[in-house]
Scaffold this motif. Structure first.
Motif, PDB file in Angstrom:
ATOM      1  N   ILE A 327      -2.850  15.591  40.316  1.00  0.00           N
ATOM      2  CA  ILE A 327      -2.647  16.266  38.898  1.00  0.00           C
ATOM      3  C   ILE A 327      -1.248  15.868  38.187  1.00  0.00           C
ATOM      4  N   ALA A 328      -0.139  15.201  39.224  1.00  0.00           N
ATOM      5  CA  ALA A 328       1.034  14.754  38.671  1.00  0.00           C
ATOM      6  C   ALA A 328       0.873  13.539  37.900  1.00  0.00           C
ATOM      7  N   LEU A 329      -0.488  12.765  37.907  1.00  0.00           N
ATOM      8  CA  LEU A 329      -0.460  11.794  37.236  1.00  0.00           C
ATOM      9  C   LEU A 329      -0.841  11.928  35.576  1.00  0.00           C
ATOM     10  N   LYS A 330      -1.011  13.180  35.524  1.00  0.00           N
ATOM     11  CA  LYS A 330      -1.441  13.631  33.987  1.00  0.00           C
ATOM     12  C   LYS A 330      -0.286  14.477  33.453  1.00  0.00           C
ATOM     13  N   ASP A 331      -0.201  14.238  32.073  1.00  0.00           N
ATOM     14  CA  ASP A 331       0.682  14.888  31.274  1.00  0.00           C
ATOM     15  C   ASP A 331       0.152  16.426  30.978  1.00  0.00           C
ATOM     16  N   THR A 332      -0.072  17.277  31.841  1.00  0.00           N
ATOM     17  CA  THR A 332      -0.826  18.581  31.695  1.00  0.00           C
ATOM     18  C   THR A 332       0.256  19.597  32.025  1.00  0.00           C
ATOM     19  N   VAL A 333       0.060  20.816  31.988  1.00  0.00           N
ATOM     20  CA  VAL A 333       0.902  21.890  32.303  1.00  0.00           C
ATOM     21  C   VAL A 333       1.483  21.733  33.780  1.00  0.00           C
ATOM     22  N   THR A 334       0.246  21.659  34.603  1.00  0.00           N
ATOM     23  CA  THR A 334       0.592  21.530  36.037  1.00  0.00           C
ATOM     24  C   THR A 334       1.191  20.439  36.435  1.00  0.00           C
ATOM     25  N   GLY A 335       0.947  19.155  35.596  1.00  0.00           N
ATOM     26  CA  GLY A 335       1.506  17.872  35.690  1.00  0.00           C
ATOM     27  C   GLY A 335       3.044  17.742  35.731  1.00  0.00           C
ATOM     28  N   HIS A 336       3.411  18.596  34.528  1.00  0.00           N
ATOM     29  CA  HIS A 336       4.801  18.825  34.102  1.00  0.00           C
ATOM     30  C   HIS A 336       5.425  19.771  35.189  1.00  0.00           C
ATOM     31  N   ALA A 337       4.823  20.659  35.865  1.00  0.00           N
ATOM     32  CA  ALA A 337       5.543  21.463  36.767  1.00  0.00           C
ATOM     33  C   ALA A 337       5.894  20.481  38.097  1.00  0.00           C
ATOM     34  N   PHE A 338       4.778  19.669  38.236  1.00  0.00           N
ATOM     35  CA  PHE A 338       5.062  18.933  39.490  1.00  0.00           C
ATOM     36  C   PHE A 338       6.494  17.971  39.286  1.00  0.00           C
ATOM     37  N   MET A 339       6.359  17.494  38.004  1.00  0.00           N
ATOM     38  CA  MET A 339       7.468  16.446  37.517  1.00  0.00           C
ATOM     39  C   MET A 339       8.910  17.061  37.596  1.00  0.00           C
ATOM     40  N   HIS A 340       8.631  18.441  37.146  1.00  0.00           N
ATOM     41  CA  HIS A 340       9.889  19.306  37.257  1.00  0.00           C
ATOM     42  C   HIS A 340      10.403  19.647  38.758  1.00  0.00           C
ATOM     43  N   LEU A 341       9.473  19.907  39.708  1.00  0.00           N
ATOM     44  CA  LEU A 341       9.731  19.872  41.198  1.00  0.00           C
ATOM     45  C   LEU A 341      10.216  18.467  41.648  1.00  0.00           C
ATOM     46  N   ALA A 342       9.904  17.271  41.232  1.00  0.00           N
ATOM     47  CA  ALA A 342      10.461  16.176  41.557  1.00  0.00           C
ATOM     48  C   ALA A 342      11.960  15.864  41.166  1.00  0.00           C
ATOM     49  N   GLU A 344      13.833  18.446  40.732  1.00  0.00           N
ATOM     50  CA  GLU A 344      14.486  19.417  41.371  1.00  0.00           C
ATOM     51  C   GLU A 344      14.896  18.969  42.765  1.00  0.00           C
ATOM     52  N   VAL A 345      13.976  18.093  43.400  1.00  0.00           N
ATOM     53  CA  VAL A 345      14.333  17.740  44.602  1.00  0.00           C
ATOM     54  C   VAL A 345      15.184  16.728  44.851  1.00  0.00           C
ATOM     55  N   VAL A 346      15.120  15.740  43.664  1.00  0.00           N
ATOM     56  CA  VAL A 346      16.223  14.596  43.645  1.00  0.00           C
ATOM     57  C   VAL A 346      17.370  15.302  43.453  1.00  0.00           C
ATOM     58  N   GLU A 347      17.678  16.328  42.578  1.00  0.00           N
ATOM     59  CA  GLU A 347      19.013  16.917  42.616  1.00  0.00           C
ATOM     60  C   GLU A 347      19.362  17.787  43.738  1.00  0.00           C
ATOM     61  N   ALA A 348      18.397  18.362  44.396  1.00  0.00           N
ATOM     62  CA  ALA A 348      18.955  18.846  45.613  1.00  0.00           C
ATOM     63  C   ALA A 348      19.280  18.047  46.583  1.00  0.00           C
ATOM     64  N   VAL A 349      18.626  16.859  46.841  1.00  0.00           N
ATOM     65  CA  VAL A 349      19.072  15.770  47.977  1.00  0.00           C
ATOM     66  C   VAL A 349      20.323  15.275  47.383  1.00  0.00           C
ATOM     67  N   ALA A 350      20.730  15.139  46.029  1.00  0.00           N
ATOM     68  CA  ALA A 350      22.091  14.599  45.741  1.00  0.00           C
ATOM     69  C   ALA A 350      23.143  15.487  45.819  1.00  0.00           C
ATOM     70  N   GLU A 351      22.611  16.798  45.823  1.00  0.00           N
ATOM     71  CA  GLU A 351      23.861  17.816  46.242  1.00  0.00           C
ATOM     72  C   GLU A 351      24.117  17.610  47.678  1.00  0.00           C
ATOM     73  N   ARG A 352      23.280  17.693  48.454  1.00  0.00           N
ATOM     74  CA  ARG A 352      23.085  17.255  49.859  1.00  0.00           C
ATOM     75  C   ARG A 352      24.299  16.164  50.258  1.00  0.00           C
TER      76      ARG A 352
END
Length: 367
Positions: A327-342, A344-352
């Motif tokens: 679903i992350a391939l699509k610009d839907t509500v859930t797709g946007h949620a997974f893009m947000h997760l990505a 957040e993960v990038v930021e968390a790794v950068a903080e580390r």
């Protein structure tokens, strides 16, 4: 300024917490017994398990700031890092071309861990990163189906004199799974040692090449497979998936405790609350909390870990997984949620790493 003495220094340093486990550096025994006081000058060492600890720079700065905040900005601080393990003692990296290794885990099955891992990998690839995904769920591999590559035939080629497996590739993600090597309609009846050896082979004898993020879909629960992973590769951090349901949260708590324990000792980047609410696709503003409400929000706050994302349930997320189109391939509500997760993960790794996250290369157009 009040007179300086060692306990005053320790009290200030007790306000500095090690990211991921919520404990302070004094409680963890990270402050060496070499505190020296000379007038308004203070020197001490902070001990790290490895010289490559990604939190080293940020913790040293936090320790200095704690002295200035809780004692006086006039104190001259000399804080040094001390490693228990020297570079000569550390193993050469198994995956030298991989920058970050992210484990996706869950305390129990059925919470959507593989769905999160697959969509996180696709979302990162959509952002322009080089991504690999390893399906390490030896006894229940589901990634091949989610990527529509169940019937993929694997080949090998020679790299620097070694025959290496060529991962399958789809949606910009390199994918390997034990599911490629076994009958998809038969159970995998292996003892733990066989599963561990197969997993090592998929890691060490595959041509993963240069990757920004290597996502590992771990088995649910706590097992020797997890020990194999942390002993084989240097995992940057793990993402723990749960639902808001109390039963799932209890197991998520155990999973977090395993990763932060001495035997595993892997940082927890944060929690993902999957199935956070049900949203009818035609009415994206409606929310129905069928598994409980914000259970992971409370758990994250309690344990001092970050809540990375809340992923809603919509019918298309199931259809996408079954149809081989995450679903992350699509610009839907859930797709946007997974893009947000990505993100957040990038930021968390950068903080580390103590750095700013890389500039996002591709923007998702929201409707």
């Amino acid at each position: 300024m009040e007179r300086l003495y060692p306990q005053l220094i320790l009290d200030a340093l007790a306000t500095v917490r090690y990211p991921g486990n919520g404990k302070n550096i004094v409680e963890l025994g990270m402050v060496a017994d070499d505190i020296r006081i000379d007038g308004c000058k203070v020197s001490f060492s902070v001990v790290f398990p490895k010289s490559t600890d990604p939190f080293m720079k940020s913790l040293l700065k936090a320790a200095e700031a704690a002295i200035h905040t809780h004692i006086s900005p006039e104190v001259e601080v000399d804080v040094r890092a001390q490693a228990l393990q020297t570079p000569a003692q550390e193993k050469a990296p198994v995956l030298p071309g991989v920058k970050n290794i992210i484990g996706v885990s869950s305390g129990k099955g059925g919470v959507g861990k593989s769905t999160v891992a697959s969509n996180l990998a696709v979302a990162l690839a959509r952002e322009g990163y080089k991504v690999g995904l390893l399906d390490a769920d030896i006894f229940g591999p589901s990634v091949p189906k989610m990527f529509g590559v169940e019937d993929e035939t694997l080949y090998m080629h020679e790299v620097d004199g070694r025959q290496l497996i060529i991962p399958a590739e789809r949606y910009g993600v390199k994918v390997l799974s034990i599911g490629f090597l076994v009958d998809k309609n038969a159970p995998v009846l292996w003892r733990g040692s066989m599963a561990s050896n197969a997993l090592r082979q998929l890691i060490e004898e595959a041509d993963w090449g240069e990757l920004d993020y290597f996502i590992i879909d771990m088995p649910p629960g706590t097992s020797d497979i997890h020990l194999t992973l942390v002993q084989t590769i240097a995992i940057t951090g793990v993402v723990v998936v749960t639902t808001p349901q109390q039963v799932a949260l209890a197991d998520a708590r155990k999973g977090i405790a395993m990763f932060l324990g001495e035997k595993v000792n892997v940082p927890v980047l944060g929690l993902v609350e999957n199935m956070a609410w049900f949203t009818p696709e035609p009415h994206p503003d409606e929310r129905y909390y069928i598994f409980g409400r914000e259970g992971a929000v409370a758990l994250a706050k309690e344990l001092g870990v970050k809540l990375l994302a809340q992923i809603p349930i919509v019918g298309s997320i199931c259809d996408g997984g079954d149809g081989g189109e995450p679903i992350a391939l699509k610009d839907t509500v859930t797709g946007h949620a997974f893009m947000h997760l990505a993100h957040e993960v990038v930021e968390a790794v950068a903080e580390r790493h103590g750095t700013l996250p890389p500039t996002v290369k591709v923007n998702v157009t929201k409707r």
